[in-house]
Design a protein around this motif. Structure first.
Motif, PDB file in Angstrom:
ATOM      1  N   ALA A 343       0.846  -1.169  -0.014  1.00  0.00           N
ATOM      2  CA  ALA A 343      -0.069   0.023  -0.035  1.00  0.00           C
ATOM      3  C   ALA A 343       0.829   1.030   0.111  1.00  0.00           C
ATOM      4  O   ALA A 343       1.874   1.313   0.877  1.00  0.00           O
ATOM      5  N   GLU A 344       0.575   2.147  -0.943  1.00  0.00           N
ATOM      6  CA  GLU A 344       1.395   3.363  -0.933  1.00  0.00           C
ATOM      7  C   GLU A 344       0.426   4.500  -0.819  1.00  0.00           C
ATOM      8  O   GLU A 344      -0.389   4.740  -1.475  1.00  0.00           O
ATOM      9  N   GLY A 345       0.858   5.413   0.175  1.00  0.00           N
ATOM     10  CA  GLY A 345       0.134   6.435   0.767  1.00  0.00           C
ATOM     11  C   GLY A 345      -0.236   7.590  -0.247  1.00  0.00           C
ATOM     12  O   GLY A 345       0.897   7.919  -0.890  1.00  0.00           O
ATOM     13  N   THR A 346      -1.360   8.057  -0.496  1.00  0.00           N
ATOM     14  CA  THR A 346      -1.549   9.564  -1.138  1.00  0.00           C
ATOM     15  C   THR A 346      -2.244  10.165  -0.276  1.00  0.00           C
ATOM     16  O   THR A 346      -2.923  10.017   0.970  1.00  0.00           O
ATOM     17  N   ILE A 351      -2.924   3.783  -2.550  1.00  0.00           N
ATOM     18  CA  ILE A 351      -3.090   2.918  -3.740  1.00  0.00           C
ATOM     19  C   ILE A 351      -2.610   1.536  -3.605  1.00  0.00           C
ATOM     20  O   ILE A 351      -1.394   1.569  -2.712  1.00  0.00           O
ATOM     21  N   VAL A 352      -3.341   0.658  -3.567  1.00  0.00           N
ATOM     22  CA  VAL A 352      -2.604  -0.901  -3.259  1.00  0.00           C
ATOM     23  C   VAL A 352      -1.814  -1.076  -4.598  1.00  0.00           C
ATOM     24  O   VAL A 352      -2.344  -0.903  -5.851  1.00  0.00           O
ATOM     25  N   GLU A 358       7.405  -4.822 -13.409  1.00  0.00           N
ATOM     26  CA  GLU A 358       6.799  -3.425 -13.617  1.00  0.00           C
ATOM     27  C   GLU A 358       5.755  -3.165 -12.217  1.00  0.00           C
ATOM     28  O   GLU A 358       5.743  -4.069 -11.409  1.00  0.00           O
ATOM     29  N   LYS A 359       5.243  -2.060 -12.189  1.00  0.00           N
ATOM     30  CA  LYS A 359       4.440  -1.782 -10.983  1.00  0.00           C
ATOM     31  C   LYS A 359       3.084  -1.318 -11.399  1.00  0.00           C
ATOM     32  O   LYS A 359       2.850  -0.344 -12.090  1.00  0.00           O
ATOM     33  N   PHE A 360       2.170  -2.163 -11.057  1.00  0.00           N
ATOM     34  CA  PHE A 360       0.699  -1.867 -11.304  1.00  0.00           C
ATOM     35  C   PHE A 360      -0.006  -1.400  -9.871  1.00  0.00           C
ATOM     36  O   PHE A 360       0.427  -1.584  -8.512  1.00  0.00           O
ATOM     37  N   GLY A 361      -1.417  -0.971  -9.859  1.00  0.00           N
ATOM     38  CA  GLY A 361      -2.108  -0.677  -8.644  1.00  0.00           C
ATOM     39  C   GLY A 361      -3.510  -0.759  -9.044  1.00  0.00           C
ATOM     40  O   GLY A 361      -3.841  -0.669 -10.036  1.00  0.00           O
ATOM     41  N   LEU A 362      -4.160  -0.482  -7.938  1.00  0.00           N
ATOM     42  CA  LEU A 362      -5.720  -0.142  -7.596  1.00  0.00           C
ATOM     43  C   LEU A 362      -5.808   0.886  -7.073  1.00  0.00           C
ATOM     44  O   LEU A 362      -5.641   1.070  -6.094  1.00  0.00           O
ATOM     45  N   ARG A 363      -6.414   2.059  -7.582  1.00  0.00           N
ATOM     46  CA  ARG A 363      -6.654   3.358  -7.213  1.00  0.00           C
ATOM     47  C   ARG A 363      -8.132   3.651  -6.746  1.00  0.00           C
ATOM     48  O   ARG A 363      -9.228   3.187  -7.538  1.00  0.00           O
ATOM     49  N   HIS A 364      -8.381   4.238  -5.672  1.00  0.00           N
ATOM     50  CA  HIS A 364      -9.857   4.219  -5.422  1.00  0.00           C
ATOM     51  C   HIS A 364     -10.430   5.052  -6.508  1.00  0.00           C
ATOM     52  O   HIS A 364     -10.118   6.127  -6.856  1.00  0.00           O
ATOM     53  N   SER A 365     -11.782   4.751  -6.894  1.00  0.00           N
ATOM     54  CA  SER A 365     -12.479   5.626  -7.729  1.00  0.00           C
ATOM     55  C   SER A 365     -14.061   5.829  -7.530  1.00  0.00           C
ATOM     56  O   SER A 365     -14.437   4.588  -7.180  1.00  0.00           O
ATOM     57  N   PHE A 366     -14.436   6.741  -7.437  1.00  0.00           N
ATOM     58  CA  PHE A 366     -16.081   6.885  -7.256  1.00  0.00           C
ATOM     59  C   PHE A 366     -16.638   6.758  -8.355  1.00  0.00           C
ATOM     60  O   PHE A 366     -18.248   6.379  -8.237  1.00  0.00           O
ATOM     61  N   ASN A 367     -16.210   6.819  -9.461  1.00  0.00           N
ATOM     62  CA  ASN A 367     -17.070   6.558 -10.726  1.00  0.00           C
ATOM     63  C   ASN A 367     -16.645   5.357 -11.405  1.00  0.00           C
ATOM     64  O   ASN A 367     -16.871   5.311 -12.720  1.00  0.00           O
ATOM     65  N   VAL A 385     -12.467   0.723  -7.468  1.00  0.00           N
ATOM     66  CA  VAL A 385     -11.138   0.935  -8.022  1.00  0.00           C
ATOM     67  C   VAL A 385     -10.813   1.012  -9.367  1.00  0.00           C
ATOM     68  O   VAL A 385     -11.683   0.184  -9.931  1.00  0.00           O
ATOM     69  N   ASN A 386      -9.815   1.761  -9.740  1.00  0.00           N
ATOM     70  CA  ASN A 386      -9.597   1.468 -11.416  1.00  0.00           C
ATOM     71  C   ASN A 386      -8.130   1.136 -11.344  1.00  0.00           C
ATOM     72  O   ASN A 386      -7.238   1.315 -10.388  1.00  0.00           O
ATOM     73  N   LEU A 387      -7.733   0.367 -12.527  1.00  0.00           N
ATOM     74  CA  LEU A 387      -6.283  -0.214 -12.613  1.00  0.00           C
ATOM     75  C   LEU A 387      -5.522   0.879 -13.309  1.00  0.00           C
ATOM     76  O   LEU A 387      -5.768   1.566 -14.156  1.00  0.00           O
ATOM     77  N   VAL A 388      -4.339   1.077 -12.574  1.00  0.00           N
ATOM     78  CA  VAL A 388      -3.118   2.124 -12.831  1.00  0.00           C
ATOM     79  C   VAL A 388      -1.895   1.368 -12.799  1.00  0.00           C
ATOM     80  O   VAL A 388      -1.563   0.145 -12.577  1.00  0.00           O
TER      81      VAL A 388
END
Length: 429
Positions: A343-346, A351-352, A358-367, A385-388
Motif C-alpha cells: 500500500a502506497e500512501g496518497t 493505492i494498493v 513493473e508496478k501496477f496498482g488499484l486506485r480508489h475511484s468514485f465513478n 477502484v481503477n487499474l493504474v
C-alpha cells in the motif's frame, strides 16, 4: 602483365577453394539435419505454406468439389492457436472454399466462418456477425484483466470494502430549473443539460453527449454534456452561463450524504435550497445567479465545503494501517509473473500496489463502472477502484475499463472470439 595475370589466377584459385569448403560445410549440415530430424519443422512449415497457396489458387485435386479441408494443427501456427484456446484435441478443421467462404468447424471450437471480410458465428441454428472482439493488443488485454481480478480478490478477501466506501465524498449539486445540473463528487464535476447522470445506470458517452441505453442497447434518453473535469471555477462558470441563457433559470443547491453506486441511500427531497441561501442576494433576484459577484461568491462557498468534504472522506492513520496490515505479505501471480502486494500512501486514499518487473496498482475511484457498454445488458465486476500503472514519476490509468471489469464468462467468450477472428483473417486472405 605477366605478374598481373598471375595474381588474378591466384585470387581465382583461393576463391574457388573457399567456395568448395563452404559447400562441404553446408552439405555436412544438411546431412546432419536430415539424419537427426532437425530440419523437419522447417520442411513441414514449407509444405504447409505450399499447400495454403495451392488451396487459394485452386491447384489441389480436392478442390474439384469446391472446398478443401485441412486439420488446423497441420497449418503454420495452428498448434499454437489451439493451445491458446485451451483445446487439447487435434481434430479441428479449417475449410477453404473457392467461393471465398472460409470456416472452422467439426471441433470443440464451434463453428465460425469469414465471408467477404466479415467473421460470423453459428449459434442457435443460424449464422450471426461475431462483432464482439477486443480492439487492443490481446496480450495486454489478458494481462490487465487478470491483474484487476486478482487484485480485487486480495481486497475482498481482506475485508476492507468498508474502507473504500468510506472514501466516497458527499455530492454537491447545483440545479437550474431549465434542467441543468452541475454535480461534484470526489474532486470531479459533471455539468449536463437534460438530466442527471448516475454511475449505476447504463450511461454512454457519445461525442459531446451522454445517452442512457436499455439492456438491449436502445437509447432511452440523451443528456448534453457541457463540462466534465476537475476544474472547480470552470465547472461553476459553465453552469452559470447555461442557466443564464435566455430567461434566467431559478437555481437551487444541495449537498448529499456520501453516495456509493452499489448501495441504496436516501437523498434530499426536491432540488434543495434556493441559491440565495448560499450566496446572499447580491443581484436582482434571490433565487437566480444573475450577477457575476454571486458567481464568485458561489466559488468561494464551494471551496470551503470542498475542503470539508475531502477531509471527511480521508482515511485516518488507523484506517491506513488496517489496510496495510490486511494485505501485508500477500503475493499474486499474473500470467506467470509474480507481484508483491503493498500500500502506497496518497493524500486522499492509499493505492494498493503490485510490484514486480513493473508496478501496477488499484486506485480508489468514485465513478468505477457497474454496467457494460461494450456488451449491452452485462454487469461488470464492481469494486470502487481503477487499474493504474506506475510511470517514471506518477500513477496513470491503464487498460480499458470495459474489458478488465468483465466477469470471467464474458471475458472468455470475447477473448476466444478475438483469437478465432484473428486466425481466420490471417489464414483466409
Amino acid at each position: 602483365m605477366i605478374c598481373e595475370n598471375k595474381v588474378g589466377a591466384v585470387n581465382w584459385t583461393i576463391g574457388k577453394l573457399l567456395n568448395v569448403v563452404l559447400l562441404v560445410i553446408v552439405l555436412v549440415l544438411i546431412i546432419y539435419g536430415i539424419t537427426t530430424g532437425g530440419l523437419k519443422p522447417l520442411i513441414d512449415s514449407l509444405e504447409v505454406k505450399f499447400d495454403e497457396v495451392q488451396i487459394l489458387l485452386g491447384f489441389k485435386e480436392a478442390l474439384y468439389s469446391g472446398c478443401y479441408k485441412t486439420k488446423i494443427v497441420d497449418l503454420g501456427g495452428g498448434e499454437e492457436f489451439l493451445v491458446s484456446l485451451g483445446i487439447v484435441g487435434r481434430d479441428a478443421v479449417l475449410e477453404i472454399c473457392r467461393d471465398g467462404v472460409c470456416s472452422i468447424n467439426e471441433s470443440e471450437i464451434g463453428a465460425y466462418r469469414i465471408v467477404k471480410g466479415v467473421v460470423e458465428k453459428f449459434d442457435d441454428g443460424e449464422w450471426s456477425v461475431c462483432g464482439l472482439v477486443f480492439g487492443d493488443r490481446l496480450s495486454s488485454v489478458k494481462f490487465n484483466w487478470e491483474m484487476y481480478h486478482k487484485g480485487v480478490d486480495v481486497l475482498e478477501n481482506a475485508g476492507v470494502k468498508d474502507l473504500y466506501n468510506r472514501g466516497f465524498t458527499r455530492q454537491f449539486i447545483l440545479y437550474g430549473d431549465g434542467d441543468v445540473y452541475a454535480i461534484w463528487q470526489n474532486g470531479y464535476w459533471r455539468v449536463t443539460g437534460g438530466g442527471k447522470i448516475s454511475n449505476a445506470e447504463n450511461w454512454v458517452k457519445e461525442g459531446e453527449n451522454w445517452v442512457l441505453k436499455d439492456w438491449c442497447g436502445k437509447i432511452i434518453k440523451k443528456v448534453k454534456n457541457y463540462y466534465s473535469g476537475t476544474d472547480d471555477d470552470e465547472a461553476i462558470d459553465v453552469f452559470a452561463e447555461e442557466v443564464r441563457r435566455g430567461y434566467d433559470d431559478k437555481v437551487y443547491w444541495q449537498e448529499t450524504i456520501p453516495t456509493k453506486p452499489d448501495v441504496e441511500y436516501i437523498s434530499g427531497f426536491g432540488h434543495g435550497e434556493i441559491i440565495g441561501t448560499l450566496v446572499g442576494d447580491i443581484g436582482w433576484f434571490f433565487d437566480k445567479l444573475d450577477d457575476d459577484e454571486e458567481v464568485e461568491k458561489l466559488k468561494l462557498e464551494f471551496k470551503k465545503r470542498k475542503k470539508m468534504y475531502l477531509n471527511e472522506a480521508r482515511l485516518s492513520d488507523d484506517d491506513v494501517k488496517r489496510l496495510g496490515d490486511a494485505i501485508k505479505g500477500k503475493k499474486i501471480n499474473v500470467t506467470g509473473k509474480e507481484f508483491e502486494v503493498g500500500a502506497e500512501g496518497t493524500r486522499e486514499f492509499p493505492i494498493v500496489s503490485f510490484s514486480g518487473d513493473e508496478k501496477f496498482g488499484l486506485r480508489h475511484s468514485f465513478n468505477a463502472k457497474m454496467n457494460s457498454d461494450f456488451i449491452p445488458g452485462v454487469k461488470l465486476r464492481y469494486f470502487p477502484v481503477n487499474l493504474v500503472k506506475w510511470g517514471e514519476s506518477a500513477w496513470s490509468d491503464v487498460g480499458n475499463e470495459e474489458y478488465y471489469r468483465l466477469y470471467e464468462r464474458n471475458f472468455k467468450e470475447v477473448y476466444e472470439a478475438t483469437l478465432i477472428s484473428q486466425f481466420l483473417r490471417e489464414k483466409c486472405k
